[in-house]
Design an enzyme around this catalytic site. Structure first.
Site, PDB file in Angstrom:
ATOM      1  N   VAL A 191       1.308   3.997   1.896  1.00 51.98           N
ATOM      2  CA  VAL A 191       1.781   4.429   3.048  1.00 51.98           C
ATOM      3  C   VAL A 191       2.946   3.691   3.408  1.00 51.98           C
ATOM      4  O   VAL A 191       3.842   4.195   4.243  1.00 51.98           O
ATOM      5  CB  VAL A 191       0.748   4.701   3.993  1.00 51.98           C
ATOM      6  N   LYS A 192       2.861   2.260   2.997  1.00 54.67           N
ATOM      7  CA  LYS A 192       4.077   1.393   3.556  1.00 54.67           C
ATOM      8  C   LYS A 192       5.540   1.778   2.908  1.00 54.67           C
ATOM      9  O   LYS A 192       5.558   2.692   2.190  1.00 54.67           O
ATOM     10  CB  LYS A 192       3.760  -0.046   3.289  1.00 54.67           C
ATOM     11  N   ILE A 193       6.406   0.892   2.891  1.00 53.81           N
ATOM     12  CA  ILE A 193       7.668   1.121   2.488  1.00 53.81           C
ATOM     13  C   ILE A 193       7.895   1.199   1.179  1.00 53.81           C
ATOM     14  O   ILE A 193       8.709   2.060   0.518  1.00 53.81           O
ATOM     15  CB  ILE A 193       8.616   0.432   3.287  1.00 53.81           C
ATOM     16  N   HIS A 249       0.896  -1.207   0.123  1.00 52.04           N
ATOM     17  CA  HIS A 249       0.050   0.075  -0.055  1.00 52.04           C
ATOM     18  C   HIS A 249       0.939   1.250  -0.113  1.00 52.04           C
ATOM     19  O   HIS A 249       2.032   1.196   0.734  1.00 52.04           O
ATOM     20  CB  HIS A 249      -0.821   0.054   1.197  1.00 52.04           C
TER      21      HIS A 249
END
Ligand SMILES: *Cc1c(COP(=O)(O)O)cnc(C)c1O
Length: 381
Positions: free
Chosen positions: A187-189, A185
Site C-alpha cells: 500500500v506504500k509508494i 509494503h
C-alpha cells in the site's frame, strides 16, 4: 470497489523477479545491495540497510542506537502500532507526543513542553520517532534542534514518505536525525511486497544495523574479537535477528525505484485534483507545511466527528474502499494495559475521530477519482 491504495506492477517488475528465480542467489546476492544503493541515492544518504519490513528496520535502528531496558522511546500516537512497539521489543518504555491537529504530525511545541518537563523530572527519552504522516515530513528543523538540545536520538518513521522532501532536500538524508526508515509494503509508494530500509549518514550506525539484521554475526575480521581462525570463520558479536530481505524482493524494489519520481508526481497531481474538487464541501482537506513536499501516501479528509461513521459506511456502500489512519496507539488494549488511557493526547484523538482516508494511488484514473468525489458529496449531503 475502488481501494484506498494499490501497488503498480509492470512487466519489467515481473521480468526482474523471474530473472532472480533463474539465478544463483535467492538471498544474499547482488540485488539487495543494488536496491540499497537505489534507496540511498534517492534519499541522499551515504548508507542504506534493507530488511524484511519497516518494522524490522525500526527495530534494528533502535538496537543500533542502544535502546534497551530502563530507556524511554517517544513517538506519535497517530501512527501504525509498529512505531511504538519497537520500543517495547527493545525492552524500553514508550510514551507519546501529541500531534499538530492540522497535519497530524508530531507537534514541535508539544515536544518542547514535554522535553522540558521530562528534563525536570530526570527522565528524558533516549530515542524519538517522529512519523511523517501521509507522506508529509514533520517539521524536522524544529524537532531536530530540540533533540540536539536535549541529547535525544531521532529515528524518522518515513514509512509513508519516500520521494517526499523537506526544505527542498529528500526525506531520508538524515540532516535532522540519526536514521530514517522507509516501508515497501504494497500500500506504500514503492513496493517490495514486504520490505523496509533504514538510511543513515553514519557508517558506524550502518554497520551496527547490518549486524542486527543478520544474527549479530560477522565475517569481517575488523569487527571480530581476536584473530580469525581461517576462511570459514565467523563470529557472533551482538544478539541479532534474521531480518534479511530476499533477492526477489530487492529485484522488485530496484525496478520500482526507477519510477519513484513518476509515482510521487502522479500522487501530487491527484491530491491537487482532490483539493480543488472537495474545496466547497463541509470537510477539512489535508493541512500543508510550507517547507515540505509530501509524497502523498494517503489523502485524509476530516468530517464532523459525529458523522464520521455514517460517512464512512456510506462511502463503503458506494464501493469506495475508504479506511481510517490511525486509531491512536495509546488507546489500543495493549497500551491501556501499560497505563495509557483515552484523553491523554486530545489532538490525536480529535484527529482520529474525524479522519477518513480516501483512495489515492498511482493507477487511480481521473474518472475513478471523480466517482470518489461524487460519493463524498452524496455522503455529506
Ligand atoms: C506501514 C507502516 C509501518 C510498518 O511498515 P511494515 O513495512 O509493514 O513493517 C510503520 N510505520 C508506519 C507509519 C507505517 O505506515
Amino acid at each position: 470497489m475502488i481501494p484506498y491504495g494499490r501497488q503498480d506492477i509492470r512487466q519489467e517488475d515481473i521480468d526482474a523477479v523471474v530473472d532472480v528465480l533463474k539465478s544463483d542467489f535467492l538471498t544474499q546476492g547482488p540485488q539487495v545491495p543494488a536496491f540499497e544503493q537505489a534507496v540511498a541515492k534517492a534519499a541522499g544518504a551515504r548508507h542504506a540497510v534493507a530488511v524484511n519490513s519497516a518494522t524490522s528496520a525500526l527495530h534494528i535502528a533502535c538496537l543500533a542506537l542502544g535502546l534497551g531496558p530502563g530507556d524511554l522511546l517517544w513517538t506519535s500516537p497517530i501512527t501504525f502500532v509498529a512505531s511504538a512497539n519497537v520500543g517495547r521489543l527493545c525492552g524500553a518504555d514508550v510514551d507519546f507526543v501529541d500531534v499538530d491537529p492540522d497535519t497530524a504530525n508530531m507537534c514541535p511545541q508539544a515536544l518542547a513542553e514535554k522535553l522540558a518537563a521530562a528534563k525536570a523530572a530526570g527522565r528524558l527519552p533516549k530515542v524519538l520517532i517522529p512519523v511523517h504522516m501521509c507522506g508529509q515530513s514533520c517539521d524536522m528543523a524544529a524537532i531536530g534542534a530540540l533533540a540536539r538540545d536535549y541529547g535525544v536520538k531521532i529515528v524518522e518513521d518515513a514509512s509513508h514518505a519516500i520521494g517526499g522532501s523537506f526544505e527542498g532536500k529528500p526525506v531520508g538524508d538524515c540532516r535532522h536525525s540519526d536514521i530514517t526508515v522507509f516501508s515497501f509494503h504494497p500500500v506504500k509508494i514503492v513496493t517490495t511486497a514486504e520490505g523496509g530500509v533504514a538510511t543513515t549518514q553514519d557508517a558506524d550506525l550502518a554497520r551496527r544495523m547490518e549486524l542486527f539484521r543478520s544474527h549479530g554475526v560477522t565475517r569481517d575480521p575488523a569487527l571480530m574479537e581476536g584473530e580469525s581462525e581461517g576462511g570459514w570463520y565467523y563470529q557472533q558479536v551482538e544478539l541479532g535477528l534474521n531480518y534479511r530481505m530476499t533477492e526477489l524482493q530487492a529485484a522488485l524494489g530496484v525496478t520500482q525505484m526507477t519510477r519513484l519520481a513518476e509515482y510521487v508526481d502522479r500522487r501530487n497531481a491527484l491530491a491537487e485534483r482532490y483539493d480543488a474538487a472537495l474545496g466547497n464541501l463541509p470537510l477539512k482537506r489535508p493541512g500543508r507545511l510550507a517547507q515540505a513536499r509530501s509524497s502523498f501516501h494517503l489523502y485524509v479528509i476530516r468530517v464532523e466527528a459525529a458523522r464520521r461513521r455514517a460517512v464512512f459506511d456510506a462511502l463503503r456502500a458506494e464501493g469506495i474502499g475508504v479506511n481510517v489512519h490511525y486509531i491512536p496507539v495509546h488507546t489500543q488494549p495493549y497500551y491501556r494495559r501499560l497505563g495509557f488511557a483515552p484523553g491523554q493526547f486530545p489532538q490525536a484523538e480529535g484527529y482520529y475521530a474525524q479522519a477518513i482516508s480516501i483512495p489515492l494511488y498511482h493507477g487511480l484514473t481521473e474518472a475513478a477519482q471523480d466517482q470518489v468525489v461524487a460519493a463524498v458529496e452524496k455522503a455529506l449531503a
